[in-house]
Design a protein around this motif. Structure first.
Motif, short mmCIF file in Angstrom:
data_model
loop_
_atom_site.label_atom_id
_atom_site.label_comp_id
_atom_site.label_asym_id
_atom_site.label_seq_id
_atom_site.Cartn_x
_atom_site.Cartn_y
_atom_site.Cartn_z
N ASP A 1 0.83 -1.20 0.00
CA ASP A 1 0.00 0.00 0.00
C ASP A 1 0.87 1.25 0.00
OD1 ASP A 1 -2.34 1.46 0.02
OD2 ASP A 1 -2.61 1.34 2.19
N LYS A 2 1.98 1.19 0.70
CA LYS A 2 2.89 2.33 0.76
C LYS A 2 3.75 2.45 -0.50
CE LYS A 2 5.60 5.59 2.51
NZ LYS A 2 5.13 6.99 2.61
N LEU A 3 4.28 1.32 -0.96
CA LEU A 3 5.27 1.35 -2.05
C LEU A 3 4.65 1.50 -3.43
CD1 LEU A 3 7.75 -1.43 -0.86
CD2 LEU A 3 8.02 1.05 -0.67
N LYS B 1 -0.04 8.69 4.05
CA LYS B 1 0.56 8.79 5.37
C LYS B 1 0.62 7.40 6.01
CE LYS B 1 -1.22 13.45 6.26
NZ LYS B 1 -2.07 14.27 7.17
N LEU B 2 1.60 7.20 6.88
CA LEU B 2 1.74 5.91 7.54
C LEU B 2 0.52 5.58 8.39
CD1 LEU B 2 5.51 5.96 8.57
CD2 LEU B 2 4.44 4.60 6.77
N THR B 3 -0.11 6.58 8.98
CA THR B 3 -1.31 6.32 9.78
C THR B 3 -2.42 5.75 8.90
OG1 THR B 3 -1.88 8.65 9.49
CG2 THR B 3 -0.82 8.02 11.56
N ASP B 4 -2.56 6.27 7.69
CA ASP B 4 -3.59 5.76 6.77
C ASP B 4 -3.26 4.34 6.31
OD1 ASP B 4 -4.96 8.17 6.91
OD2 ASP B 4 -3.86 9.03 5.22
N ILE B 5 -1.98 4.08 6.08
CA ILE B 5 -1.56 2.74 5.65
C ILE B 5 -1.85 1.71 6.74
CG2 ILE B 5 0.47 1.34 5.11
CD1 ILE B 5 1.58 3.89 3.73
N GLY B 6 -1.54 2.06 7.97
CA GLY B 6 -1.83 1.16 9.08
C GLY B 6 -3.31 0.89 9.21
N ALA C 1 14.77 2.77 4.19
CA ALA C 1 15.98 1.95 4.04
C ALA C 1 15.90 0.92 2.92
CB ALA C 1 16.28 1.23 5.36
N ILE C 2 14.70 0.53 2.52
CA ILE C 2 14.56 -0.58 1.57
C ILE C 2 14.73 -0.13 0.13
CG2 ILE C 2 13.12 -1.96 3.09
CD1 ILE C 2 10.69 -0.94 1.57
N GLU C 3 14.98 -1.12 -0.74
CA GLU C 3 15.09 -0.87 -2.18
C GLU C 3 14.23 -1.87 -2.93
OE1 GLU C 3 19.02 -0.43 -3.84
OE2 GLU C 3 19.85 0.06 -1.87
N LYS C 4 13.65 -1.42 -4.05
CA LYS C 4 12.87 -2.30 -4.92
C LYS C 4 13.75 -2.75 -6.07
CE LYS C 4 9.64 0.85 -5.46
NZ LYS C 4 8.38 1.52 -5.90
N LEU C 5 13.76 -4.06 -6.32
CA LEU C 5 14.61 -4.64 -7.36
C LEU C 5 13.78 -5.59 -8.22
CD1 LEU C 5 17.57 -5.58 -5.02
CD2 LEU C 5 17.53 -3.63 -6.56
N GLY C 6 14.39 -6.04 -9.33
CA GLY C 6 13.74 -7.04 -10.16
C GLY C 6 12.37 -6.63 -10.62
N ASP C 7 12.28 -5.51 -11.34
CA ASP C 7 10.98 -4.98 -11.79
C ASP C 7 10.06 -4.69 -10.62
OD1 ASP C 7 11.78 -5.19 -14.47
OD2 ASP C 7 11.06 -7.25 -14.60
N ASP C 8 10.65 -4.25 -9.52
CA ASP C 8 9.92 -3.87 -8.30
C ASP C 8 9.25 -5.05 -7.60
OD1 ASP C 8 10.70 -1.30 -8.76
OD2 ASP C 8 8.77 -0.63 -9.56
N LYS C 9 9.64 -6.27 -7.91
CA LYS C 9 9.03 -7.44 -7.29
C LYS C 9 9.75 -7.87 -6.02
CE LYS C 9 7.13 -9.30 -11.60
NZ LYS C 9 5.72 -9.15 -11.19
N LEU C 10 11.00 -7.46 -5.86
CA LEU C 10 11.80 -7.86 -4.70
C LEU C 10 12.06 -6.64 -3.83
CD1 LEU C 10 14.41 -10.07 -6.59
CD2 LEU C 10 12.32 -10.83 -5.45
#
Length: 280
Positions: free
Chosen positions: A222-224, A231-236, A265-274
């Motif tokens: 939902d966030k990515l 907002k994080l509150t809405d996502i939660g 901190a995270i990264e999306k890889l492999g056509d955003d699947k990983l």
């Protein structure tokens, strides 16, 4: 530098497999450390010339020419997994959709999967598997590799009647209505005891544990992948974390950090699947 490629399954296997990804690296001095995070999928990874060791919180993969092929089934954990890679790497990962790996093995999933990743030998009993892997890894083109692997996968396919468990997964992931386990079992005309036992046999974790992982993944997606900035509150709230403190608590457990720190901190890889968090 890791080379990551993702391939979609052929039409006959799309019901069962989400996608494949291939990771290759030819540098003998290569070192990489990253975190991967709990997922509802069942991942089977095939390594060529590798040594593999895994504990509850950490996996180590290194090049070892003495080993021909190793197949590993990822554990269904509720903690981030630290992955250390050293040396040359050549691997193919099959991401089975939840439940569907059972159509390709001859024992209940709970018999071969635990909380930690471990050697998966179910297919080793078939001589065609080794023949398939030799032919597969000889090819350099990713699509040709997967085509070769899928010929073997189709030979192992044995459709099962999983209608009730499919419905259970849908109800568990309905975060708007938030059905209780009792309500789901009643809807499936099963006792609580039978439902919990059957679910764990076929999914590898209890219904409560599965929903915890699914809720985490739902909020992360939902966030990515939302078209709007949320907002994080809405996502939660959208993933039915009943208050902000519980939202933060579950992220610290499943992702190792609070939501705000995790998403930065995270990264999306492999056509955003990983989704990985790289440390080195």
């Amino acid at each position: 530098m890791l080379k990551i490629e993702t391939i979609q399954p052929r039409e006959e296997l799309r019901e069962y497999i989400d996608f494949y990804y291939l990771i290759r690296n030819e540098c003998a001095d290569f070192k990489n450390t990253h975190y991967s995070f709990p997922h509802t999928v069942n991942a089977v990874t095939i390594y060529k010339e590798a040594a593999f060791y895994s504990s509850f919180t950490e996996s180590n993969v290194s090049h070892d020419s003495a080993n021909n092929f190793i197949t590993v089934l990822q554990g269904k954990r509720q903690l981030p997994l630290k992955v250390n890679i050293a040396g040359k790497t050549d691997r193919i990962c099959i991401w089975f959709k939840p439940l569907w790996i059972n159509h390709f093995i001859n024992v209940p999933l709970s018999d071969v999967m635990g909380k930690t990743s471990k050697r998966f030998t179910n297919w080793d009993q078939d001589p065609a598997y080794l023949t398939c892997l030799k032919a597969c890894f000889e090819k350099q083109d990713a699509t040709q590799r997967i085509h070769c692997l899928e010929e073997f996968m189709l030979s192992k396919l044995q459709p099962l009647n999983t209608d009730r468990l499919n419905k259970a997964l849908q109800l568990l992931c309905d975060f708007e209505k938030a059905y209780t386990i009792d309500e789901i079992a009643n809807d499936l005309a099963m006792s609580i005891r039978t439902f919990n036992r059957t679910f764990k046999q076929m999914i590898g974790v209890s219904p409560v544990e599965y929903r915890s992982i699914a809720r985490f993944r739902h909020s992360m997606n939902d966030k990515l992948f939302s078209s709007s900035l949320k907002k994080l509150t809405d996502i939660g709230h959208n993933s039915n974390f009943y208050d902000q403190s519980y939202f933060i608590k579950m992220y610290k457990k499943l992702a190792g950090s609070a939501p705000s720190d995790f998403f930065s901190a995270i990264e999306k890889l492999g056509d955003d699947k990983l989704i990985f968090q790289f440390l080195t």
